[in-house]
Motif scaffolding. Structure first.
Motif, PDB file in Angstrom:
ATOM      1  N   GLN A  57      -6.987   2.852  -2.342  1.00 31.14           N
ATOM      2  CA  GLN A  57      -8.269   3.375  -2.807  1.00 31.14           C
ATOM      3  C   GLN A  57      -8.744   2.694  -4.085  1.00 31.14           C
ATOM      4  O   GLN A  57      -9.935   2.615  -4.338  1.00 31.14           O
ATOM      5  CB  GLN A  57      -8.160   4.887  -3.068  1.00 31.14           C
ATOM      6  CG  GLN A  57      -8.017   5.712  -1.818  1.00 31.14           C
ATOM      7  CD  GLN A  57      -7.748   7.169  -2.152  1.00 31.14           C
ATOM      8  OE1 GLN A  57      -6.821   7.477  -2.898  1.00 31.14           O
ATOM      9  NE2 GLN A  57      -8.556   8.057  -1.612  1.00 31.14           N
ATOM     10  N   VAL A  58      -7.830   2.217  -4.900  1.00 31.82           N
ATOM     11  CA  VAL A  58      -8.170   1.688  -6.217  1.00 31.82           C
ATOM     12  C   VAL A  58      -8.300   0.165  -6.225  1.00 31.82           C
ATOM     13  O   VAL A  58      -9.085  -0.397  -6.989  1.00 31.82           O
ATOM     14  CB  VAL A  58      -7.118   2.142  -7.262  1.00 31.82           C
ATOM     15  CG1 VAL A  58      -7.442   1.609  -8.639  1.00 31.82           C
ATOM     16  CG2 VAL A  58      -7.022   3.670  -7.290  1.00 31.82           C
ATOM     17  N   ASP A  95      -8.366  -1.559 -13.373  1.00 31.66           N
ATOM     18  CA  ASP A  95      -8.563  -0.558 -12.319  1.00 31.66           C
ATOM     19  C   ASP A  95      -7.832   0.731 -12.673  1.00 31.66           C
ATOM     20  O   ASP A  95      -8.355   1.834 -12.476  1.00 31.66           O
ATOM     21  CB  ASP A  95      -8.054  -1.068 -10.962  1.00 31.66           C
ATOM     22  CG  ASP A  95      -8.813  -2.274 -10.452  1.00 31.66           C
ATOM     23  OD1 ASP A  95     -10.012  -2.409 -10.767  1.00 31.66           O
ATOM     24  OD2 ASP A  95      -8.194  -3.087  -9.744  1.00 31.66           O
ATOM     25  N   TYR A 145      -2.807   9.623 -11.218  1.00 31.13           N
ATOM     26  CA  TYR A 145      -2.282   8.621 -10.287  1.00 31.13           C
ATOM     27  C   TYR A 145      -1.948   9.221  -8.934  1.00 31.13           C
ATOM     28  O   TYR A 145      -2.088   8.557  -7.907  1.00 31.13           O
ATOM     29  CB  TYR A 145      -1.053   7.927 -10.872  1.00 31.13           C
ATOM     30  CG  TYR A 145      -1.340   7.006 -12.039  1.00 31.13           C
ATOM     31  CD1 TYR A 145      -2.628   6.572 -12.333  1.00 31.13           C
ATOM     32  CD2 TYR A 145      -0.314   6.562 -12.856  1.00 31.13           C
ATOM     33  CE1 TYR A 145      -2.891   5.737 -13.403  1.00 31.13           C
ATOM     34  CE2 TYR A 145      -0.562   5.720 -13.932  1.00 31.13           C
ATOM     35  CZ  TYR A 145      -1.853   5.314 -14.200  1.00 31.13           C
ATOM     36  OH  TYR A 145      -2.109   4.481 -15.247  1.00 31.13           O
ATOM     37  N   THR A 157       0.826  -1.208   0.000  1.00 35.49           N
ATOM     38  CA  THR A 157       0.000   0.000   0.000  1.00 35.49           C
ATOM     39  C   THR A 157       0.862   1.260   0.000  1.00 35.49           C
ATOM     40  O   THR A 157       0.384   2.324  -0.366  1.00 35.49           O
ATOM     41  CB  THR A 157      -0.955   0.028   1.208  1.00 35.49           C
ATOM     42  OG1 THR A 157      -0.205  -0.136   2.406  1.00 35.49           O
ATOM     43  CG2 THR A 157      -2.019  -1.054   1.091  1.00 35.49           C
ATOM     44  N   MET A 189      -3.575  11.410  -7.448  1.00 37.72           N
ATOM     45  CA  MET A 189      -4.824  11.716  -6.749  1.00 37.72           C
ATOM     46  C   MET A 189      -5.350  10.521  -5.955  1.00 37.72           C
ATOM     47  O   MET A 189      -6.203  10.679  -5.096  1.00 37.72           O
ATOM     48  CB  MET A 189      -5.892  12.166  -7.752  1.00 37.72           C
ATOM     49  CG  MET A 189      -5.572  13.473  -8.433  1.00 37.72           C
ATOM     50  SD  MET A 189      -6.673  13.823  -9.834  1.00 37.72           S
ATOM     51  CE  MET A 189      -8.272  13.867  -9.030  1.00 37.72           C
ATOM     52  N   PHE A 190      -4.847   9.339  -6.265  1.00 45.48           N
ATOM     53  CA  PHE A 190      -5.348   8.119  -5.631  1.00 45.48           C
ATOM     54  C   PHE A 190      -4.209   7.288  -5.061  1.00 45.48           C
ATOM     55  O   PHE A 190      -3.099   7.324  -5.575  1.00 45.48           O
ATOM     56  CB  PHE A 190      -6.090   7.244  -6.659  1.00 45.48           C
ATOM     57  CG  PHE A 190      -7.297   7.889  -7.256  1.00 45.48           C
ATOM     58  CD1 PHE A 190      -8.519   7.845  -6.601  1.00 45.48           C
ATOM     59  CD2 PHE A 190      -7.220   8.542  -8.480  1.00 45.48           C
ATOM     60  CE1 PHE A 190      -9.643   8.434  -7.163  1.00 45.48           C
ATOM     61  CE2 PHE A 190      -8.334   9.136  -9.052  1.00 45.48           C
ATOM     62  CZ  PHE A 190      -9.552   9.086  -8.382  1.00 45.48           C
ATOM     63  N   SER A 191      -4.526   6.503  -4.034  1.00 43.38           N
ATOM     64  CA  SER A 191      -3.551   5.544  -3.503  1.00 43.38           C
ATOM     65  C   SER A 191      -3.930   4.157  -4.011  1.00 43.38           C
ATOM     66  O   SER A 191      -5.059   3.930  -4.469  1.00 43.38           O
ATOM     67  CB  SER A 191      -3.581   5.552  -1.974  1.00 43.38           C
ATOM     68  OG  SER A 191      -4.808   5.008  -1.503  1.00 43.38           O
ATOM     69  N   ILE A 236      -9.352   4.877 -13.839  1.00 43.30           N
ATOM     70  CA  ILE A 236      -9.059   6.194 -13.261  1.00 43.30           C
ATOM     71  C   ILE A 236      -8.246   7.082 -14.192  1.00 43.30           C
ATOM     72  O   ILE A 236      -8.124   8.280 -13.942  1.00 43.30           O
ATOM     73  CB  ILE A 236      -8.357   6.092 -11.885  1.00 43.30           C
ATOM     74  CG1 ILE A 236      -6.986   5.456 -12.006  1.00 43.30           C
ATOM     75  CG2 ILE A 236      -9.251   5.391 -10.881  1.00 43.30           C
ATOM     76  CD1 ILE A 236      -6.127   5.614 -10.789  1.00 43.30           C
ATOM     77  N   ASN A 280       3.104   3.454  -5.172  1.00 45.29           N
ATOM     78  CA  ASN A 280       2.167   4.347  -5.851  1.00 45.29           C
ATOM     79  C   ASN A 280       1.685   3.721  -7.158  1.00 45.29           C
ATOM     80  O   ASN A 280       2.196   2.704  -7.614  1.00 45.29           O
ATOM     81  CB  ASN A 280       2.786   5.735  -6.071  1.00 45.29           C
ATOM     82  CG  ASN A 280       4.038   5.680  -6.937  1.00 45.29           C
ATOM     83  OD1 ASN A 280       4.091   4.940  -7.915  1.00 45.29           O
ATOM     84  ND2 ASN A 280       5.035   6.459  -6.585  1.00 45.29           N
ATOM     85  N   LEU A 281       0.693   4.359  -7.747  1.00 45.04           N
ATOM     86  CA  LEU A 281       0.077   3.820  -8.959  1.00 45.04           C
ATOM     87  C   LEU A 281       0.992   3.901 -10.173  1.00 45.04           C
ATOM     88  O   LEU A 281       0.870   3.100 -11.090  1.00 45.04           O
ATOM     89  CB  LEU A 281      -1.257   4.521  -9.228  1.00 45.04           C
ATOM     90  CG  LEU A 281      -2.330   4.221  -8.185  1.00 45.04           C
ATOM     91  CD1 LEU A 281      -3.550   5.109  -8.394  1.00 45.04           C
ATOM     92  CD2 LEU A 281      -2.723   2.757  -8.192  1.00 45.04           C
TER      93      LEU A 281
END
Length: 141
Positions: free
Chosen positions: A84-85, A55, A77, A20, A79-81, A59, A23-24
């Protein structure tokens, strides 16, 4: 056809994973580098989620609008962790589950990968591609 084949015979054992804290952008890099579509998210050896390439595509919808794809991806990317995705409600199987049982699960659900977990520890991943390859091998003999 080999009846009663355990999933451990066809699953991917060397699994690429994310944490976690990743990052994306790292996730997208791993998807592209290894030509895969599913990455388990782990905490130690325990699986806590699954991230699919789909996923990420959901986004990064802005790709279709802007010419500067990399900049848009980075902005979206950030904007989200991963947490979250990723999918959090997972179905898993044990390594001794029969291929037929896994095929039945995948045929009825809307996902294409299942983590293989023994005693709470991630041991592998099985995908629809693994099942198709297994089926194709049955016709080689």
């Amino acid at each position: 056809m080999k009846k009663g084949t355990p999933i451990s015979e066809i699953m991917t054992k060397k699994v690429i994973t994310l944490n976690t804290s990743d990052n994306l952008e790292k996730a997208e890099h791993l998807f592209r580098k290894h030509h895969i579509r599913h990455i388990p998210v782990v905490s130690g050896s325990k699986i806590i989620g699954m991230l699919s390439y789909t996923d990420l595509l959901r986004i990064s919808f802005a790709d279709a609008v802007y010419d500067d794809e990399d900049t848009v991806d980075s902005m979206v990317y950030n904007m989200f962790s991963i947490e979250q995705v990723m999918a959090k409600s997972l179905i898993s199987v044990s390594s001794d589950t029969h291929v037929k049982d896994v095929a039945e699960i995948l045929s009825k659900k809307e996902f294409h990968a299942i983590p293989v977990v023994d005693d709470g520890e991630l041991k592998g991943i099985v995908t629809t591609t693994d099942l198709i390859n297994f089926l194709l091998r049955q016709y080689e003999d």
